[in-house]
Motif scaffolding. Structure first.
Motif, PDB file in Angstrom:
ATOM      1  N   SER A  35       0.808  -1.223   0.000  1.00  0.00           N
ATOM      2  CA  SER A  35       0.000   0.000   0.000  1.00  0.00           C
ATOM      3  C   SER A  35       0.839   1.270   0.000  1.00  0.00           C
ATOM      4  N   ALA A  36       2.146   1.139  -0.147  1.00  0.00           N
ATOM      5  CA  ALA A  36       3.037   2.301  -0.094  1.00  0.00           C
ATOM      6  C   ALA A  36       3.193   2.943  -1.467  1.00  0.00           C
ATOM      7  N   GLU A  37       3.590   4.223  -1.449  1.00  0.00           N
ATOM      8  CA  GLU A  37       3.980   4.890  -2.683  1.00  0.00           C
ATOM      9  C   GLU A  37       5.406   4.457  -2.981  1.00  0.00           C
ATOM     10  N   HIS A  38       5.631   3.879  -4.137  1.00  0.00           N
ATOM     11  CA  HIS A  38       6.959   3.394  -4.501  1.00  0.00           C
ATOM     12  C   HIS A  38       7.708   4.478  -5.257  1.00  0.00           C
ATOM     13  N   MET A  39       8.959   4.670  -4.884  1.00  0.00           N
ATOM     14  CA  MET A  39       9.779   5.735  -5.458  1.00  0.00           C
ATOM     15  C   MET A  39      10.926   5.122  -6.250  1.00  0.00           C
ATOM     16  N   LEU A  40      11.217   5.725  -7.379  1.00  0.00           N
ATOM     17  CA  LEU A  40      12.336   5.314  -8.215  1.00  0.00           C
ATOM     18  C   LEU A  40      13.423   6.376  -8.094  1.00  0.00           C
ATOM     19  N   CYS A  41      14.587   5.966  -7.659  1.00  0.00           N
ATOM     20  CA  CYS A  41      15.740   6.864  -7.565  1.00  0.00           C
ATOM     21  C   CYS A  41      16.807   6.284  -8.470  1.00  0.00           C
ATOM     22  N   GLY A  42      17.095   6.979  -9.491  1.00  0.00           N
ATOM     23  CA  GLY A  42      18.052   6.392 -10.410  1.00  0.00           C
ATOM     24  C   GLY A  42      18.709   7.455 -11.251  1.00  0.00           C
ATOM     25  N   GLY A  43      19.146   7.057 -12.378  1.00  0.00           N
ATOM     26  CA  GLY A  43      19.681   7.972 -13.361  1.00  0.00           C
ATOM     27  C   GLY A  43      18.716   8.066 -14.520  1.00  0.00           C
ATOM     28  N   ALA A  44      19.114   8.819 -15.531  1.00  0.00           N
ATOM     29  CA  ALA A  44      18.249   9.056 -16.682  1.00  0.00           C
ATOM     30  C   ALA A  44      17.802   7.762 -17.349  1.00  0.00           C
ATOM     31  N   GLN A  45      18.686   6.769 -17.425  1.00  0.00           N
ATOM     32  CA  GLN A  45      18.316   5.520 -18.093  1.00  0.00           C
ATOM     33  C   GLN A  45      17.158   4.823 -17.374  1.00  0.00           C
ATOM     34  N   LEU A  46      17.220   4.755 -16.049  1.00  0.00           N
ATOM     35  CA  LEU A  46      16.114   4.137 -15.297  1.00  0.00           C
ATOM     36  C   LEU A  46      14.825   4.929 -15.453  1.00  0.00           C
ATOM     37  N   ASN A  48      13.934   6.882 -17.889  1.00  0.00           N
ATOM     38  CA  ASN A  48      13.431   6.706 -19.253  1.00  0.00           C
ATOM     39  C   ASN A  48      12.750   5.358 -19.427  1.00  0.00           C
ATOM     40  N   GLU A  49      13.355   4.301 -18.903  1.00  0.00           N
ATOM     41  CA  GLU A  49      12.758   2.972 -19.049  1.00  0.00           C
ATOM     42  C   GLU A  49      11.394   2.889 -18.375  1.00  0.00           C
ATOM     43  N   PHE A  50      11.285   3.406 -17.158  1.00  0.00           N
ATOM     44  CA  PHE A  50      10.008   3.336 -16.442  1.00  0.00           C
ATOM     45  C   PHE A  50       8.964   4.247 -17.084  1.00  0.00           C
ATOM     46  N   LEU A  51       9.361   5.439 -17.531  1.00  0.00           N
ATOM     47  CA  LEU A  51       8.421   6.340 -18.206  1.00  0.00           C
ATOM     48  C   LEU A  51       7.895   5.727 -19.498  1.00  0.00           C
ATOM     49  N   VAL A  56       4.863   4.990 -14.555  1.00  0.00           N
ATOM     50  CA  VAL A  56       5.026   6.175 -13.715  1.00  0.00           C
ATOM     51  C   VAL A  56       3.724   6.967 -13.733  1.00  0.00           C
ATOM     52  N   ASP A  57       3.203   7.310 -12.545  1.00  0.00           N
ATOM     53  CA  ASP A  57       2.014   8.144 -12.495  1.00  0.00           C
ATOM     54  C   ASP A  57       2.229   9.438 -11.711  1.00  0.00           C
ATOM     55  N   ASP A  69      25.861  22.154 -18.460  1.00  0.00           N
ATOM     56  CA  ASP A  69      26.291  21.083 -19.359  1.00  0.00           C
ATOM     57  C   ASP A  69      26.141  19.734 -18.670  1.00  0.00           C
ATOM     58  N   GLY A  70      25.679  18.748 -19.420  1.00  0.00           N
ATOM     59  CA  GLY A  70      25.546  17.394 -18.891  1.00  0.00           C
ATOM     60  C   GLY A  70      25.430  16.407 -20.027  1.00  0.00           C
ATOM     61  N   ASP A  71      25.455  15.132 -19.699  1.00  0.00           N
ATOM     62  CA  ASP A  71      25.389  14.106 -20.732  1.00  0.00           C
ATOM     63  C   ASP A  71      24.170  13.202 -20.606  1.00  0.00           C
ATOM     64  N   ALA A  72      23.280  13.494 -19.671  1.00  0.00           N
ATOM     65  CA  ALA A  72      22.093  12.663 -19.475  1.00  0.00           C
ATOM     66  C   ALA A  72      20.859  13.432 -19.938  1.00  0.00           C
ATOM     67  N   THR A  73      19.940  12.722 -20.570  1.00  0.00           N
ATOM     68  CA  THR A  73      18.727  13.348 -21.078  1.00  0.00           C
ATOM     69  C   THR A  73      17.528  12.516 -20.653  1.00  0.00           C
ATOM     70  N   LEU A  74      16.516  13.187 -20.170  1.00  0.00           N
ATOM     71  CA  LEU A  74      15.265  12.513 -19.832  1.00  0.00           C
ATOM     72  C   LEU A  74      14.345  12.622 -21.035  1.00  0.00           C
ATOM     73  N   ASN A  75      13.871  11.505 -21.530  1.00  0.00           N
ATOM     74  CA  ASN A  75      12.979  11.468 -22.686  1.00  0.00           C
ATOM     75  C   ASN A  75      11.526  11.491 -22.211  1.00  0.00           C
ATOM     76  N   TRP A  76      10.954  12.674 -22.191  1.00  0.00           N
ATOM     77  CA  TRP A  76       9.578  12.825 -21.716  1.00  0.00           C
ATOM     78  C   TRP A  76       8.619  12.116 -22.661  1.00  0.00           C
ATOM     79  N   PRO A  77       7.536  11.567 -22.116  1.00  0.00           N
ATOM     80  CA  PRO A  77       6.523  10.953 -22.992  1.00  0.00           C
ATOM     81  C   PRO A  77       5.984  12.000 -23.975  1.00  0.00           C
ATOM     82  N   GLU A  78       5.622  11.553 -25.172  1.00  0.00           N
ATOM     83  CA  GLU A  78       5.137  12.481 -26.198  1.00  0.00           C
ATOM     84  C   GLU A  78       3.923  13.279 -25.737  1.00  0.00           C
ATOM     85  N   ASP A  79       3.082  12.683 -24.907  1.00  0.00           N
ATOM     86  CA  ASP A  79       1.862  13.361 -24.460  1.00  0.00           C
ATOM     87  C   ASP A  79       2.041  14.081 -23.126  1.00  0.00           C
ATOM     88  N   PHE A  80       3.277  14.364 -22.732  1.00  0.00           N
ATOM     89  CA  PHE A  80       3.523  14.908 -21.389  1.00  0.00           C
ATOM     90  C   PHE A  80       2.720  16.173 -21.122  1.00  0.00           C
TER      91      PHE A  80
END
Length: 108
Positions: A35-46, A48-51, A56-57, A69-80
């Motif tokens: 019954s808990a809220e589950h949290m994902l703590c990761g990097g961009a790859q994690l 992106n995979e869950f999104l 993810v809600d 400057d950075g090398d990680a990108t979050l790929n937002w869902p198309e309907d974000f």
């Protein structure tokens, strides 16, 4: 380094669960705390995979209002922009950087 008999090591062993897929991660989280809220703590790859898998809600996001400057990108869902509602929870300044903390909830 922790010895295998230390109390900290025992806590570590009980709280860390190695999984090899998104499905295993979700099943393990649901088994341990149904019954808990589950949290994902990761990097961009994690993130992106869950999104992309649609598991993810809710997103807690800190926006640093600067070009960094950075090398990680979050790929937002198309309907974000259409499917997610955001609320700014807090604003703050740290080390001359302005930031906002947002909570995004996926519309149902």
């Amino acid at each position: 380094t922790l010895s295998s008999s230390s109390a900290a090591s025992d806590v570590y062993k009980r709280q860390v669960h190695l999984v090899h897929s998104i499905e295993d991660a979700l099943a393990t989280a649901e088994t341990l705390a149904p019954s808990a809220e589950h949290m994902l703590c990761g990097g961009a790859q994690l993130y992106n995979e869950f999104l992309q898998a649609g598991f993810v809600d809710k997103i807690y996001l800190t926006k640093v209002l600067a070009n960094i400057d950075g090398d990680a990108t979050l790929n937002w869902p198309e309907d974000f922009n259409e499917a997610w509602q955001g609320t700014c929870l807090n604003t703050f300044t740290e080390n001359d950087y302005h930031a906002e903390v947002w909570e995004y909830q996926k519309a149902t």
